[in-house]
Enzyme design. Structure first.
Site, PDB file in Angstrom:
ATOM      1  N   PHE A  77       5.559  -2.014  50.497  1.00  0.00           N
ATOM      2  CA  PHE A  77       5.720  -0.281  49.897  1.00  0.00           C
ATOM      3  C   PHE A  77       6.706  -0.329  49.596  1.00  0.00           C
ATOM      4  O   PHE A  77       7.898   0.515  49.860  1.00  0.00           O
ATOM      5  CB  PHE A  77       5.060   0.230  50.793  1.00  0.00           C
ATOM      6  CG  PHE A  77       4.501   1.477  49.876  1.00  0.00           C
ATOM      7  CD1 PHE A  77       3.101   1.315  48.982  1.00  0.00           C
ATOM      8  CD2 PHE A  77       5.026   2.918  50.454  1.00  0.00           C
ATOM      9  CE1 PHE A  77       2.883   3.307  49.298  1.00  0.00           C
ATOM     10  CE2 PHE A  77       4.825   3.885  49.804  1.00  0.00           C
ATOM     11  CZ  PHE A  77       3.205   3.803  48.733  1.00  0.00           C
ATOM     12  N   VAL A 104       9.355  -1.646  44.148  1.00  0.00           N
ATOM     13  CA  VAL A 104       8.622  -2.209  43.469  1.00  0.00           C
ATOM     14  C   VAL A 104       7.020  -1.348  44.118  1.00  0.00           C
ATOM     15  O   VAL A 104       5.835  -1.210  43.159  1.00  0.00           O
ATOM     16  CB  VAL A 104       8.185  -3.482  43.256  1.00  0.00           C
ATOM     17  CG1 VAL A 104       7.149  -4.122  41.847  1.00  0.00           C
ATOM     18  CG2 VAL A 104       9.656  -4.154  42.479  1.00  0.00           C
ATOM     19  N   GLU A 120       2.904 -11.082  36.241  1.00  0.00           N
ATOM     20  CA  GLU A 120       3.674 -10.800  34.941  1.00  0.00           C
ATOM     21  C   GLU A 120       5.175 -10.130  35.092  1.00  0.00           C
ATOM     22  O   GLU A 120       5.964 -10.943  34.653  1.00  0.00           O
ATOM     23  CB  GLU A 120       2.852  -9.883  34.348  1.00  0.00           C
ATOM     24  CG  GLU A 120       3.712  -9.006  32.726  1.00  0.00           C
ATOM     25  CD  GLU A 120       3.922 -10.416  31.695  1.00  0.00           C
ATOM     26  OE1 GLU A 120       4.534 -11.115  31.730  1.00  0.00           O
ATOM     27  OE2 GLU A 120       3.477 -11.087  31.619  1.00  0.00           O
ATOM     28  N   VAL A 136       8.805 -12.303  35.978  1.00  0.00           N
ATOM     29  CA  VAL A 136       9.340 -12.781  34.877  1.00  0.00           C
ATOM     30  C   VAL A 136      10.266 -11.638  33.980  1.00  0.00           C
ATOM     31  O   VAL A 136      11.606 -11.541  34.442  1.00  0.00           O
ATOM     32  CB  VAL A 136       8.975 -13.187  33.857  1.00  0.00           C
ATOM     33  CG1 VAL A 136       9.539 -14.077  32.979  1.00  0.00           C
ATOM     34  CG2 VAL A 136       8.071 -14.546  34.722  1.00  0.00           C
ATOM     35  N   ILE A 192       8.409  -6.607  30.191  1.00  0.00           N
ATOM     36  CA  ILE A 192       8.359  -6.950  28.714  1.00  0.00           C
ATOM     37  C   ILE A 192       7.046  -7.699  29.571  1.00  0.00           C
ATOM     38  O   ILE A 192       7.439  -8.576  30.590  1.00  0.00           O
ATOM     39  CB  ILE A 192       9.487  -8.299  28.929  1.00  0.00           C
ATOM     40  CG1 ILE A 192      10.878  -6.744  28.646  1.00  0.00           C
ATOM     41  CG2 ILE A 192       9.454  -8.482  27.566  1.00  0.00           C
ATOM     42  CD1 ILE A 192      12.008  -7.915  28.042  1.00  0.00           C
ATOM     43  N   GLY A 225      20.358   1.117  42.128  1.00  0.00           N
ATOM     44  CA  GLY A 225      18.668   0.574  42.268  1.00  0.00           C
ATOM     45  C   GLY A 225      18.165  -1.269  41.391  1.00  0.00           C
ATOM     46  O   GLY A 225      17.027  -1.416  41.678  1.00  0.00           O
ATOM     47  N   LYS A 282      12.771 -17.856  36.650  1.00  0.00           N
ATOM     48  CA  LYS A 282      11.978 -16.853  35.717  1.00  0.00           C
ATOM     49  C   LYS A 282      11.766 -18.355  34.704  1.00  0.00           C
ATOM     50  O   LYS A 282      11.127 -17.849  33.424  1.00  0.00           O
ATOM     51  CB  LYS A 282      12.429 -15.358  35.629  1.00  0.00           C
ATOM     52  CG  LYS A 282      12.530 -14.887  36.278  1.00  0.00           C
ATOM     53  CD  LYS A 282      13.364 -13.107  36.090  1.00  0.00           C
ATOM     54  CE  LYS A 282      13.551 -12.308  37.137  1.00  0.00           C
ATOM     55  NZ  LYS A 282      14.543 -11.559  36.726  1.00  0.00           N
TER      56      LYS A 282
END
Length: 325
Positions: free
Chosen positions: A12, A15, A121, A124, A128, A179, A197
């Protein structure tokens, strides 16, 4: 309305909170966060009424949890949690590029061995949708090259050095205060983060797991104010550029600072933005640009993976292998 699918959330931090905030804005989605596993229960958590625990098994062994969302910064622990969740018959979403990039052979095994899906997703390109695009839209096309700016932190640093004539250390501190860069920024500035990535994109673009030992990686730490000034005097910029191509059955991967001019599609991509160019034999070049760092862009990518899971979507890497063959 369908009975909501219950989510177990690991982490938590930046992200995790971004995902939580994004999910709150979509009350129509049939999914709710049921439990959250964190390292420390003593930290104040204001503005929500979530259930917190520091015991991973409370999530992994709970038969009522349908989906595990893994958003922690510990790659070794993340790998354990993801595999245990898949073995327990749960769908999994992750944003851990280090874990995935270093474990692509295991990831490939998970894709082939488990009926439940594993999506990532957010690992990477931030906001996007590049993994989904390579895996879906470009699945039946031969990709010849992927090139781009894959690290928002390093791009932010280089942009500030360019615009304000700051030295590296000052630009790094600014990125950390915003950040965009971690407290320990080594993965970002060294090029290693971008290489993880690139490795994931190679897996989806070519259906193969590249050896990261063969990658050519250079840090931006060696870029000086003088280098920036010299490039600027010629109307050029220095960017950390990741390049992936396949030549004579060999996958070539490089991540290094490059001096580029105004005609390059990466030239105007500044601050925390990412850009990824996909070159194909059939439809030519496609360029994706978007936020590559920050809570909400990355959290939005996690949310999009959740939507895909709810629709029954899974990656099609096996079909890519057949197409390339």
């Amino acid at each position: 309305m369908k009975t909501p699918r219950k989510i177990g959330l690991f982490g938590f931090g930046t992200v995790g909170k971004g995902f939580y905030e994004n999910l709150k804005k979509h009350p129509h989605l049939p999914a709710i966060i049921s439990k959250v596993c964190v390292k420390r229960l003593d930290l104040p958590r204001i503005g929500h009424e979530l259930y917190f625990t520091n015991d991973p098994e409370e999530l992994l062994s709970d038969p009522e949890l349908d989906i595990i969302v893994e958003l922690i910064d510990d790659a070794e622990a993340a790998k354990i949690f993801v595999e245990k969740a898949l073995l327990a018959g749960k769908h999994v979403i992750s944003a851990n590029k280090k874990m995935i990039g270093e474990s692509l052979k295991e990831v490939s095994h998970w894709h082939y061995s488990f009926n439940h899906h594993f999506l990532y997703e957010a690992a990477v390109g931030g906001g996007i949708p590049i993994v989904h695009s390579v895996d879906g839209f470009f699945r039946d096309q031969e990709i010849t090259e992927i090139r781009g700016i894959l690290n928002g932190s390093s791009n932010y640093i280089l942009t500030q050095m360019q615009l304000n004539q700051w030295d590296f250390d000052k630009a790094l501190k600014e990125a950390q205060s915003k950040g965009f860069a971690e407290r320990n920024p080594i993965l970002d500035v060294s090029g290693i983060d971008a290489s993880y990535k690139l490795s994931i994109l190679a897996y989806h673009a070519f259906g193969e797991v590249p050896s990261m030992k063969s990658f050519e990686i250079e840090s931006i730490e060696s870029v000086t104010k003088e280098d920036i000034k010299k490039a600027k005097s010629k109307g050029r910029k220095i960017k950390l550029v990741a390049t992936l191509k396949k030549s004579d059955q060999e996958i070539i991967c490089t991540v290094k600072p490059e001096t580029i001019g105004p005609n390059d599609e990466l030239y105007s991509v500044d601050f925390e933005n990412n850009a990824i160019s996909v070159e194909t034999l059939i439809s030519g070049r496609h360029v994706f640009v978007g936020k590559g760092a920050g809570a909400l862009p990355t959290g939005s990518a996690v949310l999009e993976d959740l939507k895909r899971l709810l629709d029954g979507y899974s990656y099609q890497v096996s079909k890519r292998v057949k197409t390339v063959s």
